[in-house]
Write an enzyme that holds these catalytic residues in place. Structure first.
Site, PDB file in Angstrom:
ATOM      1  N   ILE A  90       0.772  -1.118   0.188  1.00  0.00           N
ATOM      2  CA  ILE A  90      -0.049  -0.111  -0.044  1.00  0.00           C
ATOM      3  C   ILE A  90       0.899   1.096  -0.050  1.00  0.00           C
ATOM      4  CG2 ILE A  90      -1.607   1.334   1.430  1.00  0.00           C
ATOM      5  CD1 ILE A  90      -2.866  -1.374   2.292  1.00  0.00           C
ATOM      6  N   HIS A 117      10.162   5.851  -2.037  1.00  0.00           N
ATOM      7  CA  HIS A 117       8.575   5.796  -2.078  1.00  0.00           C
ATOM      8  C   HIS A 117       7.994   5.057  -0.945  1.00  0.00           C
ATOM      9  CE1 HIS A 117       5.108   6.367  -5.026  1.00  0.00           C
ATOM     10  NE2 HIS A 117       4.785   6.167  -3.629  1.00  0.00           N
ATOM     11  N   LEU A 118       7.786   5.417   0.236  1.00  0.00           N
ATOM     12  CA  LEU A 118       7.544   4.481   1.200  1.00  0.00           C
ATOM     13  C   LEU A 118       6.120   3.857   0.888  1.00  0.00           C
ATOM     14  CD1 LEU A 118       7.261   6.770   4.326  1.00  0.00           C
ATOM     15  CD2 LEU A 118       8.983   5.192   3.747  1.00  0.00           C
ATOM     16  N   HIS A 119       6.210   2.519   1.298  1.00  0.00           N
ATOM     17  CA  HIS A 119       4.776   1.676   1.043  1.00  0.00           C
ATOM     18  C   HIS A 119       4.954   0.555   2.359  1.00  0.00           C
ATOM     19  CE1 HIS A 119       8.688   0.107  -0.696  1.00  0.00           C
ATOM     20  NE2 HIS A 119       8.094  -1.134  -0.517  1.00  0.00           N
ATOM     21  N   TRP A 120       3.651   0.259   2.578  1.00  0.00           N
ATOM     22  CA  TRP A 120       3.309  -0.632   3.532  1.00  0.00           C
ATOM     23  C   TRP A 120       3.108  -2.296   2.943  1.00  0.00           C
ATOM     24  CZ3 TRP A 120       2.522   4.317   4.153  1.00  0.00           C
ATOM     25  CH2 TRP A 120       2.968   4.978   5.082  1.00  0.00           C
TER      26      TRP A 120
END
Length: 180
Positions: A78, A135-138
């Site tokens: 996400i 680009h952060l993402h979980w």
């Protein structure tokens, strides 16, 4: 030594609980190099290719994509739409939508693939394991009792029992029917 992945969609029948039999299972396409240094930004700009890129769902400020190198079946990412690399840069409304997407996908994955639990988190910085630190993402990783076996230890290989395409279809159907 890097971990190899074996796509073994035929194993799904063995591990699935009360699952419908899939009619056709295909192997995933080889990964295509992104046009930029950030595949998430590439995917954000290509909504017409969502199915090919395995983008499962788009929100106003976030989107969900399958991890092409999953730890387990159903491993999702996400990400904010915007290219942000630090938690302190993420506006509160984007944080809220990320959290809402996490909750929604936990619910959908529970219904469709029946995991016994989840690992959910993010790797903040390259030293912490972020493969895409800008680009952060979980990560949402479904887990099952007994999903760890000898393959990663002895053969440095992880077995994934279902193709990305097959699971994409199941999750997309559930999202369309119940979460539209």
């Amino acid at each position: 030594m890097s971990l190899e992945t074996i796509w073994a969609p035929w194993r799904l029948d063995y591990i699935a609980k009360d699952e419908k039999e899939e009619s056709q299972v295909e192997q995933p396409e080889k990964h295509v190099q992104p046009k930029s240094d950030c595949f998430l930004c590439d995917y954000r700009q290509q909504p017409q290719k969502d199915k090919k890129n395995h983008v499962l769902l788009r929100g106003e400020k976030t989107f969900i994509v399958f991890n092409r190198y999953p730890y387990n079946n159903g491993h999702l990412l996400i990400a904010p739409q915007e290219h942000l690399g630090d938690l302190t840069e993420i506006p509160v409304e984007v944080q809220a939508e990320c959290q809402a997407m996490l909750v929604k996908m936990v619910e959908v994955l529970r219904k469709v693939v029946h995991p016994d639990g989840f690992n959910i988190g993010l790797n903040l910085g390259q030293v912490a394991g972020a493969g895409l630190p800008g680009h952060l993402h979980w990560h949402i990783v479904p887990r099952w009792n007994g999903d760890a076996n000898f393959m990663p230890v002895l053969a440095n290989t992880k077995v994934i029992p279902q193709s990305l395409e097959a699971l994409y279809e199941l999750l997309e159907q559930e999202l369309t029917e119940k979460h539209a």
